[in-house]
Design a protein around this motif. Sequence first.
Motif, PDB file in Angstrom:
ATOM      1  N   PRO A  54       0.214  14.034   8.336  1.00  0.00           N
ATOM      2  CA  PRO A  54      -1.062  13.863   7.630  1.00  0.00           C
ATOM      3  C   PRO A  54      -0.837  13.826   6.125  1.00  0.00           C
ATOM      4  CG  PRO A  54      -0.863  16.095   8.476  1.00  0.00           C
ATOM      5  CD  PRO A  54       0.311  15.327   8.998  1.00  0.00           C
ATOM      6  N   SER A  55      -1.765  13.208   5.417  1.00  0.00           N
ATOM      7  CA  SER A  55      -1.638  13.096   3.971  1.00  0.00           C
ATOM      8  C   SER A  55      -2.976  13.386   3.313  1.00  0.00           C
ATOM      9  CB  SER A  55      -1.153  11.693   3.595  1.00  0.00           C
ATOM     10  OG  SER A  55      -0.818  11.658   2.234  1.00  0.00           O
ATOM     11  N   VAL A  56      -2.937  13.465   2.005  1.00  0.00           N
ATOM     12  CA  VAL A  56      -4.106  13.748   1.195  1.00  0.00           C
ATOM     13  C   VAL A  56      -4.918  12.458   1.029  1.00  0.00           C
ATOM     14  CG1 VAL A  56      -4.828  14.556  -1.084  1.00  0.00           C
ATOM     15  CG2 VAL A  56      -2.771  15.502  -0.015  1.00  0.00           C
TER      16      VAL A  56
ATOM     17  N   TYR B 200      10.929  14.185  -3.222  1.00  0.00           N
ATOM     18  CA  TYR B 200      12.077  13.517  -2.602  1.00  0.00           C
ATOM     19  C   TYR B 200      11.796  13.267  -1.121  1.00  0.00           C
ATOM     20  CZ  TYR B 200      16.430  12.343  -0.520  1.00  0.00           C
ATOM     21  OH  TYR B 200      17.376  11.680   0.216  1.00  0.00           O
ATOM     22  N   LYS B 201      11.315  14.292  -0.421  1.00  0.00           N
ATOM     23  CA  LYS B 201      11.039  14.144   1.013  1.00  0.00           C
ATOM     24  C   LYS B 201       9.983  13.071   1.267  1.00  0.00           C
ATOM     25  CE  LYS B 201      12.405  18.622   2.862  1.00  0.00           C
ATOM     26  NZ  LYS B 201      12.133  19.555   3.952  1.00  0.00           N
ATOM     27  N   HIS B 202       8.959  13.029   0.427  1.00  0.00           N
ATOM     28  CA  HIS B 202       7.884  12.051   0.593  1.00  0.00           C
ATOM     29  C   HIS B 202       8.414  10.628   0.408  1.00  0.00           C
ATOM     30  CE1 HIS B 202       3.962  10.063  -0.651  1.00  0.00           C
ATOM     31  NE2 HIS B 202       3.719  10.512   0.574  1.00  0.00           N
ATOM     32  N   LEU B 203       9.173  10.415  -0.656  1.00  0.00           N
ATOM     33  CA  LEU B 203       9.740   9.083  -0.897  1.00  0.00           C
ATOM     34  C   LEU B 203      10.730   8.698   0.193  1.00  0.00           C
ATOM     35  CD1 LEU B 203      10.177   9.392  -4.739  1.00  0.00           C
ATOM     36  CD2 LEU B 203       8.722   7.719  -3.577  1.00  0.00           C
TER      37      LEU B 203
ATOM     38  N   GLN C 263       0.834  -1.204   0.000  1.00  0.00           N
ATOM     39  CA  GLN C 263       0.000   0.000   0.000  1.00  0.00           C
ATOM     40  C   GLN C 263       0.869   1.255   0.000  1.00  0.00           C
ATOM     41  OE1 GLN C 263      -2.546   0.681   3.397  1.00  0.00           O
ATOM     42  NE2 GLN C 263      -3.968   1.909   2.189  1.00  0.00           N
ATOM     43  N   MET C 264       1.986   1.216   0.713  1.00  0.00           N
ATOM     44  CA  MET C 264       2.908   2.359   0.718  1.00  0.00           C
ATOM     45  C   MET C 264       3.431   2.634  -0.685  1.00  0.00           C
ATOM     46  SD  MET C 264       6.410   3.098   0.481  1.00  0.00           S
ATOM     47  CE  MET C 264       7.326   1.655   0.976  1.00  0.00           C
ATOM     48  N   LEU C 265       3.773   1.585  -1.420  1.00  0.00           N
ATOM     49  CA  LEU C 265       4.255   1.768  -2.792  1.00  0.00           C
ATOM     50  C   LEU C 265       3.202   2.463  -3.643  1.00  0.00           C
ATOM     51  CD1 LEU C 265       5.917  -1.736  -3.258  1.00  0.00           C
ATOM     52  CD2 LEU C 265       7.131   0.453  -3.079  1.00  0.00           C
ATOM     53  N   SER C 266       1.960   2.008  -3.537  1.00  0.00           N
ATOM     54  CA  SER C 266       0.854   2.604  -4.277  1.00  0.00           C
ATOM     55  C   SER C 266       0.650   4.069  -3.871  1.00  0.00           C
ATOM     56  CB  SER C 266      -0.421   1.795  -4.029  1.00  0.00           C
ATOM     57  OG  SER C 266      -1.527   2.412  -4.624  1.00  0.00           O
ATOM     58  N   HIS C 267       0.739   4.338  -2.581  1.00  0.00           N
ATOM     59  CA  HIS C 267       0.590   5.698  -2.052  1.00  0.00           C
ATOM     60  C   HIS C 267       1.673   6.622  -2.619  1.00  0.00           C
ATOM     61  CE1 HIS C 267       0.110   8.932   0.899  1.00  0.00           C
ATOM     62  NE2 HIS C 267       1.384   8.779   1.217  1.00  0.00           N
ATOM     63  N   CYS C 268       2.905   6.137  -2.677  1.00  0.00           N
ATOM     64  CA  CYS C 268       4.002   6.953  -3.204  1.00  0.00           C
ATOM     65  C   CYS C 268       3.828   7.223  -4.696  1.00  0.00           C
ATOM     66  CB  CYS C 268       5.344   6.294  -2.918  1.00  0.00           C
ATOM     67  SG  CYS C 268       5.824   6.383  -1.180  1.00  0.00           S
ATOM     68  N   THR C 269       3.345   6.229  -5.439  1.00  0.00           N
ATOM     69  CA  THR C 269       3.059   6.438  -6.860  1.00  0.00           C
ATOM     70  C   THR C 269       1.984   7.512  -7.015  1.00  0.00           C
ATOM     71  OG1 THR C 269       3.662   4.169  -7.425  1.00  0.00           O
ATOM     72  CG2 THR C 269       2.238   5.331  -8.985  1.00  0.00           C
ATOM     73  N   ALA C 270       0.945   7.446  -6.201  1.00  0.00           N
ATOM     74  CA  ALA C 270      -0.126   8.447  -6.264  1.00  0.00           C
ATOM     75  C   ALA C 270       0.411   9.843  -5.934  1.00  0.00           C
ATOM     76  CB  ALA C 270      -1.261   8.062  -5.318  1.00  0.00           C
ATOM     77  N   GLY C 271       1.347   9.936  -4.996  1.00  0.00           N
ATOM     78  CA  GLY C 271       1.953  11.228  -4.679  1.00  0.00           C
ATOM     79  C   GLY C 271       2.657  11.830  -5.883  1.00  0.00           C
ATOM     80  N   LEU C 272       3.410  11.010  -6.597  1.00  0.00           N
ATOM     81  CA  LEU C 272       4.080  11.476  -7.808  1.00  0.00           C
ATOM     82  C   LEU C 272       3.067  11.838  -8.890  1.00  0.00           C
ATOM     83  CD1 LEU C 272       6.944   8.906  -7.650  1.00  0.00           C
ATOM     84  CD2 LEU C 272       7.308  11.361  -7.911  1.00  0.00           C
ATOM     85  N   GLN C 273       1.986  11.070  -8.987  1.00  0.00           N
ATOM     86  CA  GLN C 273       0.945  11.398  -9.955  1.00  0.00           C
ATOM     87  C   GLN C 273       0.297  12.741  -9.633  1.00  0.00           C
ATOM     88  OE1 GLN C 273      -1.334   7.777  -9.602  1.00  0.00           O
ATOM     89  NE2 GLN C 273      -0.412   6.906 -11.441  1.00  0.00           N
ATOM     90  N   MET C 274       0.166  13.050  -8.352  1.00  0.00           N
ATOM     91  CA  MET C 274      -0.341  14.363  -7.964  1.00  0.00           C
ATOM     92  C   MET C 274       0.649  15.443  -8.414  1.00  0.00           C
ATOM     93  SD  MET C 274      -1.215  15.904  -4.168  1.00  0.00           S
ATOM     94  CE  MET C 274       0.469  15.657  -3.580  1.00  0.00           C
TER      95      MET C 274
END
Length: 153
Positions: free
Chosen positions: A83-85, A141-144, A35-46
Amino acid sequence: MKNLFDPALLKDIKQRIGRLDPDSERQWGQMPVTQMLSHCTAGLQMAMGVINPRRAPFPGNIIGPLIKPMVFGNDKPMRRNSPSVPELFSEISTASEFDRERNELTETVERFASMGESCCSQHPHPFFGQLKPHQWAILMYKHLDHHLSQFGV
């Protein structure tokens, strides 16, 4: 400032993603590794404008711009359990989807870095508001780094 457009940091991030496995255990937080991997991909997509979340409600929409200089003015890592989106969370991915999610994140990281400033969203960040491309690169970078550290890599 450390950012995802830096080729050495990009290489490091990709190597760290490669060291994850389906049994990687989190050191804090709630998400399992897939789920973390998916979340990080979504962050980059944002950051790339593929996902355009709505602005945070009051008081987040006021606090975000006020703390923006502190977040983007140093290399200090993100706090644990920040917190996150909500739009960046998908259904819980299963361990059987690990390889697919890891490959998708690696490809998305590479695409973001190789496209550079031209790929960055013009849509405001839900918490910080309008970001310049170099700020998106710092935040990604910070998020990853935050989430990879969460899983000990």
